[in-house]
Enzyme design. Structure first.
Site, PDB file in Angstrom:
ATOM      1  N   TYR A 124      45.136  50.418  64.467  1.00  0.00           N
ATOM      2  CA  TYR A 124      46.071  50.850  63.416  1.00  0.00           C
ATOM      3  C   TYR A 124      46.736  49.650  62.730  1.00  0.00           C
ATOM      4  O   TYR A 124      47.799  49.775  62.143  1.00  0.00           O
ATOM      5  CB  TYR A 124      47.180  51.729  64.007  1.00  0.00           C
ATOM      6  N   LYS A 172      37.342  49.810  76.380  1.00  0.00           N
ATOM      7  CA  LYS A 172      35.978  50.083  75.902  1.00  0.00           C
ATOM      8  C   LYS A 172      35.271  48.735  75.782  1.00  0.00           C
ATOM      9  O   LYS A 172      34.556  48.469  74.810  1.00  0.00           O
ATOM     10  CB  LYS A 172      36.042  50.825  74.556  1.00  0.00           C
ATOM     11  N   ASP A 217      35.891  56.794  77.542  1.00  0.00           N
ATOM     12  CA  ASP A 217      35.103  58.033  77.633  1.00  0.00           C
ATOM     13  C   ASP A 217      35.182  58.609  79.055  1.00  0.00           C
ATOM     14  O   ASP A 217      35.366  59.812  79.247  1.00  0.00           O
ATOM     15  CB  ASP A 217      33.647  57.800  77.201  1.00  0.00           C
ATOM     16  N   ASP A 227      46.046  57.680  71.430  1.00  0.00           N
ATOM     17  CA  ASP A 227      46.339  58.811  70.544  1.00  0.00           C
ATOM     18  C   ASP A 227      45.469  59.996  70.932  1.00  0.00           C
ATOM     19  O   ASP A 227      45.936  61.129  71.068  1.00  0.00           O
ATOM     20  CB  ASP A 227      46.069  58.402  69.096  1.00  0.00           C
ATOM     21  N   ASP A 280      46.601  63.717  73.100  1.00  0.00           N
ATOM     22  CA  ASP A 280      46.395  65.099  72.654  1.00  0.00           C
ATOM     23  C   ASP A 280      45.716  65.891  73.770  1.00  0.00           C
ATOM     24  O   ASP A 280      46.062  67.040  74.040  1.00  0.00           O
ATOM     25  CB  ASP A 280      45.505  65.141  71.393  1.00  0.00           C
TER      26      ASP A 280
HETATM   27  P1  ATP Z   1      48.331  65.432  63.096  1.00  0.00           P
HETATM   28  O1  ATP Z   1      47.058  64.977  62.498  1.00  0.00           O
HETATM   29  O2  ATP Z   1      49.501  65.407  62.160  1.00  0.00           O
HETATM   30  O3  ATP Z   1      48.635  64.860  64.465  1.00  0.00           O
HETATM   31  P2  ATP Z   1      46.905  67.656  64.073  1.00  0.00           P
HETATM   32  O4  ATP Z   1      45.767  67.727  63.159  1.00  0.00           O
HETATM   33  O5  ATP Z   1      46.732  67.051  65.433  1.00  0.00           O
HETATM   34  O6  ATP Z   1      48.138  66.980  63.336  1.00  0.00           O
HETATM   35  P3  ATP Z   1      48.765  69.641  64.604  1.00  0.00           P
HETATM   36  O7  ATP Z   1      49.457  69.943  63.342  1.00  0.00           O
HETATM   37  O8  ATP Z   1      49.465  68.806  65.576  1.00  0.00           O
HETATM   38  O9  ATP Z   1      47.372  69.102  64.235  1.00  0.00           O
HETATM   39  O10 ATP Z   1      48.410  70.983  65.320  1.00  0.00           O
HETATM   40  C1  ATP Z   1      47.163  71.424  65.775  1.00  0.00           C
HETATM   41  C2  ATP Z   1      47.327  72.894  66.169  1.00  0.00           C
HETATM   42  O11 ATP Z   1      48.088  72.999  67.361  1.00  0.00           O
HETATM   43  C3  ATP Z   1      48.125  73.640  65.135  1.00  0.00           C
HETATM   44  O12 ATP Z   1      47.283  74.202  64.193  1.00  0.00           O
HETATM   45  C4  ATP Z   1      48.912  74.650  65.907  1.00  0.00           C
HETATM   46  O13 ATP Z   1      48.223  75.869  65.994  1.00  0.00           O
HETATM   47  C5  ATP Z   1      49.050  74.030  67.274  1.00  0.00           C
HETATM   48  N1  ATP Z   1      50.396  73.460  67.453  1.00  0.00           N
HETATM   49  C6  ATP Z   1      50.783  72.191  67.223  1.00  0.00           C
HETATM   50  N2  ATP Z   1      52.088  72.032  67.468  1.00  0.00           N
HETATM   51  C7  ATP Z   1      52.559  73.238  67.857  1.00  0.00           C
HETATM   52  C8  ATP Z   1      53.841  73.735  68.247  1.00  0.00           C
HETATM   53  N3  ATP Z   1      54.935  72.952  68.300  1.00  0.00           N
HETATM   54  N4  ATP Z   1      53.937  75.027  68.568  1.00  0.00           N
HETATM   55  C9  ATP Z   1      52.869  75.837  68.550  1.00  0.00           C
HETATM   56  N5  ATP Z   1      51.640  75.440  68.191  1.00  0.00           N
HETATM   57  C10 ATP Z   1      51.473  74.153  67.846  1.00  0.00           C
END
Ligand code: ATP
Length: 352
Positions: free
Chosen positions: A136, A187, A220, A244, A248
């Site tokens: 980044y 990696k 991985d 990151d 997730d």
């Molecule tokens: P970013 O790229 O901004 O990190 P992302 O693409 O990882 O975003 P998010 O917006 O974080 O996507 O969310 C992915 C999915 O997870 C959402 O569509 C939603 O359904 C679910 N989600 C995320 N945060 C929450 C929350 N606080 N409560 C309920 N569901 C959530």
């Protein structure tokens, strides 16, 4: 009594919903603690205003933000602004300007929450993400746009200072946890330069922490280990991009993306640190009142801890756990609770 000056940047999507909930819980936490107060100033830096004004952060905005004790951030990202513009225009502009190089992401299964893993109870991790350089760093470029010979480069930058300070931070953190175990995520089989240096410096720093058990995992393989042997991991240190992705996964394995918190720390305290949920704008549920506010509450607890209010941080964590244990779950956790009802339950637990 100390009054903390806190900045709130709700941002986009569900950001304003969860930040409003987070501030409510914070105020109740401060009022019931009695040892400190909070003065909160909100900043309307978001994508809608970017489209009107042409910038996320106005001239002098960072100088103003710098004067606060800490920042609570919601989310940034809009369907009407390219993701790289919104991320670099707001979140990364703050993280990089304030040298918040240590990104800390704890993950564990809260009481009453079920994991997609059978062994979900074994999840008790902290992911330490290098937050200032690596993939980044913003180094790269594009040339010959639109032509067949078009080229795009994206250079990951690793500096000795940057790598050493994040490894040291991770060792310090690991040495304070009961299991004292730190896993280097890398990696360096495929990436022979920066990643090899990343590994070398890790083992140099390790010499200063003989009490911390270490091991090394390719990124991985780290994903499979998180799924198959969650109890074999404690603290993980990983680059900006790797961490990151892993965080997730960690958040989803501990029940939902709506649970995972983040601290973007400037450990020298030269600048304020910033606290935010891991999740993004979540457009699919924006405005429905069902965003899970737990990730933001946990981020507020991390903020209190950072400010030195350990007792309040602990009380807030207990209130969160009481609420999840009682089955007060938003739809992402399989329940029917709303942002408001979860917030009210945590506030009740704090006052009760
Ligand atoms: P970013 O790229 O901004 O990190 P992302 O693409 O990882 O975003 P998010 O917006 O974080 O996507 O969310 C992915 C999915 O997870 C959402 O569509 C939603 O359904 C679910 N989600 C995320 N945060 C929450 C929350 N606080 N409560 C309920 N569901 C959530």
């Amino acid at each position: 009594m100390h009054d903390y000056r806190l900045a709130a940047i709700p941002g986009d999507g569900i950001g304003p919903e969860v930040v409003e909930a987070g501030l409510e819980v914070l105020r109740v936490c401060a009022a019931t603690d009695g040892g400190f107060g909070v003065a909160i100033q909100a900043f309307d830096w978001n994508s809608e205003n970017y489209l009107l004004r042409g910038h996320y952060i106005p001239d002098g905005g960072l100088e103003q933000l710098r004067t606060f004790d800490a920042i609570l951030f919601g989310a940034v990202g809009s369907q009407r602004v390219p993701d790289d513009v919104s991320l670099w225009g707001l979140r990364l502009a703050i993280v990089q300007a304030f040298d918040q190089y240590a990104n800390v992401r704890p993950a564990r299964l809260l009481p009453g929450v079920s994991s997609p893993l059978d062994k979900g109870d074994d999840i008790d991790w902290v992911i330490v993400r290098e937050n200032s350089e690596g993939e980044y760093a913003g180094h790269g470029g594009r040339a010959h746009r639109g032509l067949p010979i078009e080229v795009g480069t994206e250079t990951a930058v690793f500096t000795r200072v940057g790598v050493e300070r994040i490894h040291r931070f991770a060792f310090e953190l690991a040495s304070q946890r009961p299991r004292r175990h730190l896993t280097l995520v890398t990696k360096s089989n495929a990436q022979r330069f920066g990643m090899v240096m990343w590994d070398e410096i890790f083992f140099e720093v390790a010499r200063d922490y003989p009490a911390v058990k270490v091991d090394r995992e390719l990124v991985d393989a780290a994903t499979t280990r998180m799924v198959l042997k969650p109890d074999s991991l404690d603290v993980m240190v990983a680059t900006n991009l790797h961490a990151d992705i892993l965080s997730d996964l960690a958040s989803a394995l501990s029940g939902s993306l709506g649970i995972g918190p983040t601290a973007n720390l400037n450990p020298s305290r030269q600048f304020p640190s910033m606290f935010e949920p891991i999740h993004g704008s979540a457009f699919d549920i924006t405005g429905k009142g069902i965003a899970n506010p737990i990730a933001t509450f946990w981020s507020v607890a991390m903020m209190l801890e950072h400010l030195g209010e350990a007792r309040a941080a602990q009380r807030l964590m207990h209130a969160i756990e009481e609420t999840t244990a009682a089955g007060e779950h938003t739809p992402d956790l399989g329940g029917q609770a709303t942002t408001r009802s979860v917030t009210a339950a945590v506030c009740r637990a704090l006052t009760g």
